[in-house]
Design a protein around this motif. Structure first.
Motif, short mmCIF file in Angstrom:
data_model
loop_
_atom_site.label_atom_id
_atom_site.label_comp_id
_atom_site.label_asym_id
_atom_site.label_seq_id
_atom_site.Cartn_x
_atom_site.Cartn_y
_atom_site.Cartn_z
N THR A 52 -51.15 -54.21 66.80
CA THR A 52 -51.16 -53.40 68.17
C THR A 52 -51.87 -53.85 69.08
O THR A 52 -51.66 -53.54 70.01
N MET A 53 -52.65 -54.83 68.92
CA MET A 53 -53.50 -55.33 69.85
C MET A 53 -52.58 -56.38 70.52
O MET A 53 -52.59 -56.68 71.77
N PHE A 54 -51.62 -57.17 69.62
CA PHE A 54 -50.57 -58.11 70.32
C PHE A 54 -49.40 -57.56 69.95
O PHE A 54 -48.53 -58.11 68.98
N PRO A 55 -48.72 -56.55 70.64
CA PRO A 55 -47.46 -56.08 70.28
C PRO A 55 -46.28 -56.80 70.73
O PRO A 55 -45.58 -56.17 71.41
N VAL A 56 -46.19 -58.27 70.22
CA VAL A 56 -45.14 -59.06 70.84
C VAL A 56 -44.64 -59.77 69.51
O VAL A 56 -45.31 -59.88 68.61
N GLY B 235 -27.81 -57.79 64.37
CA GLY B 235 -29.16 -56.95 65.01
C GLY B 235 -29.88 -56.30 64.11
O GLY B 235 -29.88 -55.83 62.93
N LEU B 236 -31.17 -56.06 64.62
CA LEU B 236 -32.26 -55.66 63.93
C LEU B 236 -32.22 -54.27 63.71
O LEU B 236 -32.76 -53.62 62.64
N THR B 237 -31.75 -53.37 64.31
CA THR B 237 -31.35 -52.09 64.28
C THR B 237 -30.43 -51.94 63.06
O THR B 237 -30.68 -51.09 62.18
N ILE B 238 -29.50 -52.81 62.97
CA ILE B 238 -28.64 -52.46 61.70
C ILE B 238 -29.24 -52.91 60.53
O ILE B 238 -29.20 -52.24 59.52
N VAL B 239 -30.19 -53.90 60.63
CA VAL B 239 -31.03 -54.07 59.49
C VAL B 239 -31.83 -53.20 59.08
O VAL B 239 -31.90 -53.06 57.87
N ILE C 147 -42.10 -59.11 64.40
CA ILE C 147 -41.03 -58.32 65.19
C ILE C 147 -41.55 -57.08 66.05
O ILE C 147 -40.95 -56.26 66.45
N ALA C 148 -43.09 -57.13 66.15
CA ALA C 148 -43.42 -56.04 66.94
C ALA C 148 -43.07 -55.90 68.25
O ALA C 148 -42.99 -54.87 68.88
N GLY C 149 -42.65 -56.86 68.72
CA GLY C 149 -41.78 -56.79 70.10
C GLY C 149 -40.66 -56.09 70.23
O GLY C 149 -40.17 -55.51 71.44
N GLU C 150 -39.99 -55.84 69.00
CA GLU C 150 -38.94 -55.21 68.90
C GLU C 150 -39.01 -53.96 68.45
O GLU C 150 -38.01 -52.90 68.20
N SER D 11 -37.00 -65.36 61.43
CA SER D 11 -36.25 -65.72 62.45
C SER D 11 -36.99 -65.12 63.84
O SER D 11 -37.08 -65.86 64.91
N PHE D 12 -37.43 -63.96 63.79
CA PHE D 12 -38.29 -63.45 65.05
C PHE D 12 -39.57 -64.10 65.14
O PHE D 12 -40.09 -64.40 66.22
N GLN D 13 -40.03 -64.47 64.22
CA GLN D 13 -41.21 -65.36 64.23
C GLN D 13 -41.07 -66.58 64.99
O GLN D 13 -41.74 -67.29 65.83
N LEU D 14 -39.90 -67.51 64.86
CA LEU D 14 -39.49 -68.79 65.47
C LEU D 14 -39.19 -68.49 66.91
O LEU D 14 -39.55 -69.03 67.72
N LEU D 15 -38.63 -67.15 67.13
CA LEU D 15 -38.40 -66.81 68.41
C LEU D 15 -39.83 -66.61 69.21
O LEU D 15 -39.80 -67.02 70.38
N GLY D 16 -40.66 -65.95 68.56
CA GLY D 16 -41.85 -65.75 69.31
C GLY D 16 -42.40 -67.18 69.52
O GLY D 16 -43.36 -67.22 70.62
N MET D 17 -42.45 -68.17 68.58
CA MET D 17 -43.20 -69.29 68.75
C MET D 17 -42.63 -70.09 70.08
O MET D 17 -43.20 -70.72 70.90
N ALA D 18 -41.27 -69.92 70.09
CA ALA D 18 -40.60 -70.74 71.09
C ALA D 18 -40.98 -70.03 72.50
O ALA D 18 -41.22 -70.68 73.61
N GLU D 19 -41.02 -68.79 72.61
CA GLU D 19 -41.41 -67.89 73.77
C GLU D 19 -42.88 -68.51 74.24
O GLU D 19 -43.46 -68.31 75.40
#
Length: 496
Positions: free
Chosen positions: A124-128, A202-206, A267-270, A352-360
């Motif tokens: 919650t301190m880093f919701p990304v 999609g993450l919602t479907i998952v 996946i906190a950003g989602e 996969s979202f971890q890799l996305l966060g690292m790319a960002e």
């Protein structure tokens, strides 16, 4: 409340340390109120801040993509950590019924509660997106942030390679051809591709698939418990032989079945309103995980005569046949298969979202940050799926031991980051805060750290050698990627 001065000299109240940005801090918090929440959330302070954009957005995303709400998030956490009793059979073979039952009652408070609480505070301190990569980068710098990202991603991929194996182990008694040879290989590839496609959609479907799979997977174990009541003998629960305990198998199996609470932070950003949703979901998931392990284990060990050699992958389906007949066995096998599907899709989403966060954050090439039209990280999903296919030939015990070793290394860095951020930014706004000071933070991390030491000490030489090679690759990879960035051979961009 005072301001935190960032490394660039600004006085924004920042929760992000953007070491590679030349601009001022991207995000600061304005504390407003303090409330409390039920259950273990009452253990912490729950400040309700507003996240204020300064320059770049705190979590770049396409607004059309639906965010994950509480219920799907609970089941995503459930499958990240547990998925039910599938895979716990070896603990009875290693230590007998009594230590197995005690382990799943005591171990959650030694390991799971500290990890879940730390995840609630830091998430919650880093919701990304990126989760623990962001925590460690903010506390120790981007080099160590990359290292925790590497070992956690690798351990996650190794973990995911296990689920097709378990899936087929449960079905091979009904379909023997799936136990070996070309049919088994074809089944692993087909299952991996199918579940990878679900993640792509999609993450919602998952999340909603995880809810369906969770309910479907647990119902037959409830039925088995009701059918087995006349056959229960409490004396069977007390069987133990300390001289014959395989402590390495016992601890590795316990550890594997009760870790990965921090994975959901990637996946906190989602997540919809993560500063409130994440702690609540962790709280509900904790009780769901404990019940999902303890109840079936209680029924299984109490309903049949103990034969330790029979307690291997898939034995719950044999117990179902003994207590209820072939129909219950098929139901348990189907539930086990569905459970492994749930664990696979949840783990791949996190990886996969971890890799996305690292790319960002400029740690990986920009292509890892590209999203599909469904909002999912395409390159991250493909990399994770490729790793699963390459590692799925390993045995259950080899997979568990290797991933535990790497996971332990990552957790040590997370504990250090948690304590350092408490010391470095004591006044920083934490939407959910564990009500302890610096000394309390150290004490909270001590029992799980000691457990990590025991797990590492019991690792076999082959696992240690392979894991150390993986760690060295990570240590070299980060400066190599920086060299590639300087030479402009690949495009890197910082969105946060």
């Amino acid at each position: 409340m005072g301001c935190v001065v960032c490394e660039n000299g600004c006085e924004n109240f920042s929760t992000l340390s953007i070491s590679s940005n030349k601009s001022c801090c991207n995000l600061f918090l304005e504390p407003r109120t303090t409330t409390t929440m039920e259950g273990f959330i009452e253990m912490g302070e729950y400040n309700d801040p507003q996240y204020v954009r300064v320059g770049e957005a705190s979590s770049p995303r396409v607004n059309d993509f639906k965010k994950v709400s509480v219920l799907p998030l609970v089941f995503l956490i459930f499958y990240e950590v547990s998925g039910g009793p599938i895979g716990v059979e070896d603990i009875v073979r290693a230590a007998g019924p009594l230590l197995a039952l005690i382990g799943f009652l005591v171990f959650p408070f030694i390991w799971s509660v500290p990890e879940a609480l730390i995840t609630a505070e830091m998430g919650t301190m880093f919701p990304v997106n990126g989760g623990y990569v962001v925590w460690v980068s903010s506390a120790l710098g981007p080099y160590w942030g990359f290292q925790v990202g590497w070992v956690k991603w690798l351990s996650g991929v190794i973990d995911n390679a296990l689920y097709p194996v378990l899936f087929l182990d449960y079905l091979k008694s009904a379909i023997p051809a799936l136990g070996y040879g070309v049919p088994r290989i074809e089944a692993v590839v087909a299952l991996t591709l199918l579940l990878t496609y679900l993640n792509y959609r999609g993450l919602t479907i998952v999340g909603w698939v995880a809810i369906f799979l969770g309910i479907f997977s647990f119902i037959p174990f409830v039925v088995m418990g009701l059918v087995a009541i006349p056959k229960l003998k409490p004396s069977r629960w007390l069987v133990v032989s300390l001289h014959n305990v395989n402590w390495n198998l016992y601890l590795n199996t316990l550890f594997w079945n009760l870790n990965y609470w921090d994975s959901i932070s990637t996946i906190a950003g989602e997540v919809e309103n993560p500063k409130k949703t994440l702690p609540r979901a962790l709280f509900y998931a904790f009780y769901l995980v404990v019940v999902a392990y303890f109840f079936p284990l209680l029924i299984g060990t109490g309903a049949v005569q103990l034969d330790p050699e029979l307690w291997t992958d898939g034995y719950f389906s044999d117990i179902a046949k003994i207590v209820g007949g072939v129909w219950l066995r098929w139901w348990i096998q189907g539930a086990a298969a569905m459970s492994n599907m749930g664990m696979f899709v949840a783990e791949m989403s996190s990886d996969s979202f971890q890799l996305l966060g690292m790319a960002e954050r400029g740690m990986l090439p920009e292509c890892f940050g590209k999203r599909s039209r469904y909002g999912t990280p395409v390159i991250g999903i493909l990399f994770s799926a490729s790793g699963v296919l390459l590692l799925s030939w390993l045995s259950f015990l080899e997979i568990v031991a290797a991933e535990n070793f790497l996971y332990c290394v990552g957790m040590i860095l997370e504990f250090i980051a948690f304590i350092r951020l408490r010391m470095k930014y004591p006044a920083a706004s934490r939407p959910y805060k564990i009500p302890i000071g610096t000394v309390g933070a150290v004490l909270l991390c001590t029992p799980p750290t000691l457990l990590i030491g025991v797990v590492l000490a019991l690792s076999k030489r082959k696992v240690v050698v392979v894991s150390l090679i993986a760690l060295v690759i990570g240590l070299v990879m980060q400066p190599c990627l920086k060299y590639v960035e300087r030479k402009r051979w690949m495009k890197f961009s910082i969105k946060l």
